[in-house]
Design an enzyme around this catalytic site. Structure first.
Site, PDB file in Angstrom:
ATOM      1  N   ASN A   9       0.805  -1.292   0.109  1.00 37.02           N
ATOM      2  CA  ASN A   9      -0.068  -0.108  -0.147  1.00 37.02           C
ATOM      3  C   ASN A   9       0.854   1.266   0.098  1.00 37.02           C
ATOM      4  O   ASN A   9       1.666   1.520   0.956  1.00 37.02           O
ATOM      5  CB  ASN A   9      -0.825  -0.164   1.110  1.00 37.02           C
ATOM      6  CG  ASN A   9      -1.650   1.205   1.379  1.00 37.02           C
ATOM      7  OD1 ASN A   9      -1.601   2.056   0.441  1.00 37.02           O
ATOM      8  ND2 ASN A   9      -2.222   1.336   2.589  1.00 37.02           N
ATOM      9  N   LYS A  11       0.122   4.443  -0.261  1.00 38.42           N
ATOM     10  CA  LYS A  11      -0.499   5.594   0.194  1.00 38.42           C
ATOM     11  C   LYS A  11      -0.287   6.582  -0.790  1.00 38.42           C
ATOM     12  O   LYS A  11      -0.075   6.586  -1.953  1.00 38.42           O
ATOM     13  CB  LYS A  11       0.110   5.736   1.543  1.00 38.42           C
ATOM     14  CG  LYS A  11      -0.045   4.470   2.445  1.00 38.42           C
ATOM     15  CD  LYS A  11      -0.109   4.636   3.866  1.00 38.42           C
ATOM     16  CE  LYS A  11      -0.123   3.198   4.542  1.00 38.42           C
ATOM     17  NZ  LYS A  11      -0.052   3.450   6.128  1.00 38.42           N
ATOM     18  N   HIS A  97      -9.662   1.573   4.799  1.00 39.55           N
ATOM     19  CA  HIS A  97      -8.180   1.615   5.418  1.00 39.55           C
ATOM     20  C   HIS A  97      -8.355   2.695   6.671  1.00 39.55           C
ATOM     21  O   HIS A  97      -9.181   3.670   6.587  1.00 39.55           O
ATOM     22  CB  HIS A  97      -7.062   2.094   4.509  1.00 39.55           C
ATOM     23  CG  HIS A  97      -5.749   2.230   5.154  1.00 39.55           C
ATOM     24  ND1 HIS A  97      -5.491   2.978   6.039  1.00 39.55           N
ATOM     25  CD2 HIS A  97      -4.714   1.115   5.177  1.00 39.55           C
ATOM     26  CE1 HIS A  97      -4.274   2.872   6.242  1.00 39.55           C
ATOM     27  NE2 HIS A  97      -3.876   1.512   5.808  1.00 39.55           N
ATOM     28  N   GLU A  99      -6.718   4.970   7.742  1.00 34.60           N
ATOM     29  CA  GLU A  99      -6.573   6.386   7.488  1.00 34.60           C
ATOM     30  C   GLU A  99      -7.606   7.056   6.745  1.00 34.60           C
ATOM     31  O   GLU A  99      -8.000   8.202   6.978  1.00 34.60           O
ATOM     32  CB  GLU A  99      -5.327   6.768   6.623  1.00 34.60           C
ATOM     33  CG  GLU A  99      -4.296   6.348   7.556  1.00 34.60           C
ATOM     34  CD  GLU A  99      -2.673   5.901   6.608  1.00 34.60           C
ATOM     35  OE1 GLU A  99      -2.794   5.923   5.520  1.00 34.60           O
ATOM     36  OE2 GLU A  99      -1.890   5.126   7.350  1.00 34.60           O
ATOM     37  N   GLU A 169      -5.718  -4.600  10.725  1.00 37.66           N
ATOM     38  CA  GLU A 169      -4.499  -3.424  10.956  1.00 37.66           C
ATOM     39  C   GLU A 169      -4.733  -2.694  12.037  1.00 37.66           C
ATOM     40  O   GLU A 169      -5.442  -1.740  12.184  1.00 37.66           O
ATOM     41  CB  GLU A 169      -4.445  -2.593   9.529  1.00 37.66           C
ATOM     42  CG  GLU A 169      -4.212  -3.204   8.514  1.00 37.66           C
ATOM     43  CD  GLU A 169      -3.746  -2.257   7.363  1.00 37.66           C
ATOM     44  OE1 GLU A 169      -2.569  -2.613   6.860  1.00 37.66           O
ATOM     45  OE2 GLU A 169      -4.164  -1.258   7.192  1.00 37.66           O
ATOM     46  N   GLY A 175       2.500   2.460  10.665  1.00 37.70           N
ATOM     47  CA  GLY A 175       3.577   3.633  10.828  1.00 37.70           C
ATOM     48  C   GLY A 175       4.129   3.897  11.885  1.00 37.70           C
ATOM     49  O   GLY A 175       4.866   5.200  11.971  1.00 37.70           O
ATOM     50  N   SER A 215       3.457  -1.897  10.380  1.00 40.43           N
ATOM     51  CA  SER A 215       4.761  -2.029  10.689  1.00 40.43           C
ATOM     52  C   SER A 215       5.271  -3.119  10.392  1.00 40.43           C
ATOM     53  O   SER A 215       6.391  -3.651  11.071  1.00 40.43           O
ATOM     54  CB  SER A 215       5.019  -1.379  12.247  1.00 40.43           C
ATOM     55  OG  SER A 215       4.919  -0.114  12.426  1.00 40.43           O
TER      56      SER A 215
HETATM   57  P1  PGA Z   1       2.880   0.486   7.561  1.00 40.51           P
HETATM   58  O1  PGA Z   1       1.240   0.809   6.963  1.00 40.51           O
HETATM   59  O2  PGA Z   1       3.221  -0.846   7.191  1.00 40.51           O
HETATM   60  O3  PGA Z   1       3.578   1.704   7.152  1.00 40.51           O
HETATM   61  O4  PGA Z   1       2.535   0.353   9.381  1.00 40.51           O
HETATM   62  C1  PGA Z   1       0.735  -0.408   6.844  1.00 40.51           C
HETATM   63  C2  PGA Z   1      -0.903   0.284   6.168  1.00 40.51           C
HETATM   64  O5  PGA Z   1      -1.244   1.286   6.609  1.00 40.51           O
HETATM   65  O6  PGA Z   1      -1.259  -0.644   5.400  1.00 40.51           O
END
Ligand code: PGA
Length: 259
Positions: A9, A11, A97, A99, A169, A175, A215
Site C-alpha cells: 500500500n 498511500k 483503510h 487512514e 490492521e 506507521g 509496521s
Molecule cells: P505500515 O502501514 O506498514 O507503514 O505500518 C500499513 C498500512 O497502513 O497498510
C-alpha cells in the site's frame, strides 16, 4: 491454507519516476523468487499506468487501488468508480483503510457499499478493520474489530465472502514502527476467523484470507506469518523500497512455509 499474500500500500507516495525505479529494481531483486502471483501493489492512481507498464514482465503481480467509489458514474467530483478501475486494469481495491476511517469520515456502512460495488465489477476487495490505540488500551479490541467486521460485511453471502480478503490492521501499529506481537496479532486473527465461522460456516472460515498490517518489515514478517491464522501482509512503509519489499516477501514466504 494456501500461499500467503503480500500487498503493498503505497498511500500518497511515489511519483511516476520513483515508481518506475522501484519496478526496475523489484524485477531484478525478485528474479530468482519464482511467480509473484502472491504479490500485489496499490500505487497512487497517478502512478498506476506507469507501474502496470513497468511490470509487464511480471503480469501475475496484482495491481490495485487504495479506494473505490460505490457508484458507476455520476456527479461525484474527485471520485473514481469501480468501472473506471476495471477500465485501467485494476485487480483489487483496498477498502476502509484506517487512514480513510480516521481522516475522511469512512464508516462501516460505506465500506460495505464499496465492497459490494467492487465485487459486482470483479475487483477483489481488501477490507480493512482494526482498533485505535485508545480502544486497544481500554481492552476494546474484540468488540471494535468484530463490530467493524459485522457492519463492513453487512449482508454479504458466503459466496461473496469467498471473494473478499480481510486485513486486520491495529491503528496503533500503522506507521509507528511498533508492530503487534505475533501473539496479539494471532489472537485477533483467530477471533476474526471464529466469527467468520459462526456467520458463514467452517469452510468459509478456513478459506478466508486474513492479512496483517502495521509496521511489518523484513525483520518481523517471518514470525508473524508463521502464525496459523495470519495469511499475508498489507505493507505500507516497507513496501516503498524495492529491496525491503522483496526481502519481506522472501522472509514472509519462509514464515508461511512453517505452518
Ligand atoms: P505500515 O502501514 O506498514 O507503514 O505500518 C500499513 C498500512 O497502513 O497498510
Amino acid at each position: 491454507m494456501s500461499k500467503a499474500m503480500f500487498i503493498a500500500n503505497w498511500k500518497m507516495n511515489m511519483l511516476q519516476s520513483e515508481a518506475e525505479k522501484f519496478c526496475q529494481s523489484f524485477i531484478e531483486l525478485t528474479r530468482e523468487m519464482g511467480s509473484l502471483a502472491d504479490v500485489g501493489i496499490a500505487p497512487p492512481l497517478t502512478a498506476f499506468s506507469c507501474v502496470k507498464n513497468c511490470l509487464k514482465q511480471k503480469p501475475e503481480v496484482l495491481l490495485g487501488t487504495q479506494n473505490v467509489h460505490w457508484l458507476e458514474t455520476g456527479a461525484h467530483t474527485g471520485e473514481i468508480s469501480p468501472t473506471m478501475l476495471v477500465d485501467i486494469g485494476a485487480d483489487f481495491a483496498i477498502i476502509g483503510h484506517s487512514e480513510r476511517r480516521q481522516f475522511y469520515g469512512e464508516t462501516d456502512a460505506r465500506v460495505n457499499q464499496r465492497m459490494l460495488a467492487a465485487l459486482k465489477h470483479g475487483l477483489l476487495p481488501i477490507v480493512c478493520i482494526g482498533e485505535t490505540e485508545s480502544e486497544f488500551r481500554a481492552g476494546k479490541t474484540e468488540s471494535v474489530v468484530l463490530g467493524q467486521l459485522r457492519d463492513s460485511l453487512g449482508t454479504a453471502t458466503s459466496e461473496q465472502l469467498a471473494k473478499i480478503v480481510l486485513a486486520y490492521e491495529p491503528v496503533w501499529a500503522i506507521g509507528t514502527g511498533l508492530a503487534a506481537t505475533p501473539e496479539i496479532a494471532q489472537n485477533v486473527h483467530a477471533l476474526i476467523r471464529l466469527k467468520v465461522s459462526e456467520t458463514y460456516g467452517a469452510t468459509a472460515a478456513k478459506q478466508v484470507v486474513i492479512l496483517y498490517g502495521g509496521s511489518t518489515k523484513p525483520d518481523n514478517i517471518e514470525e508473524l506469518l508463521a502464525c496459523p491464522d495470519i495469511n499475508g501482509a498489507l505493507v505500507g512503509g516497507a513496501s516503498l523500497k524495492a529491496d525491503s519489499f522483496a526481502q519481506l516477501i522472501a522472509r514472509g514466504r519462509k514464515g508461511d512455509a512453517q505452518k
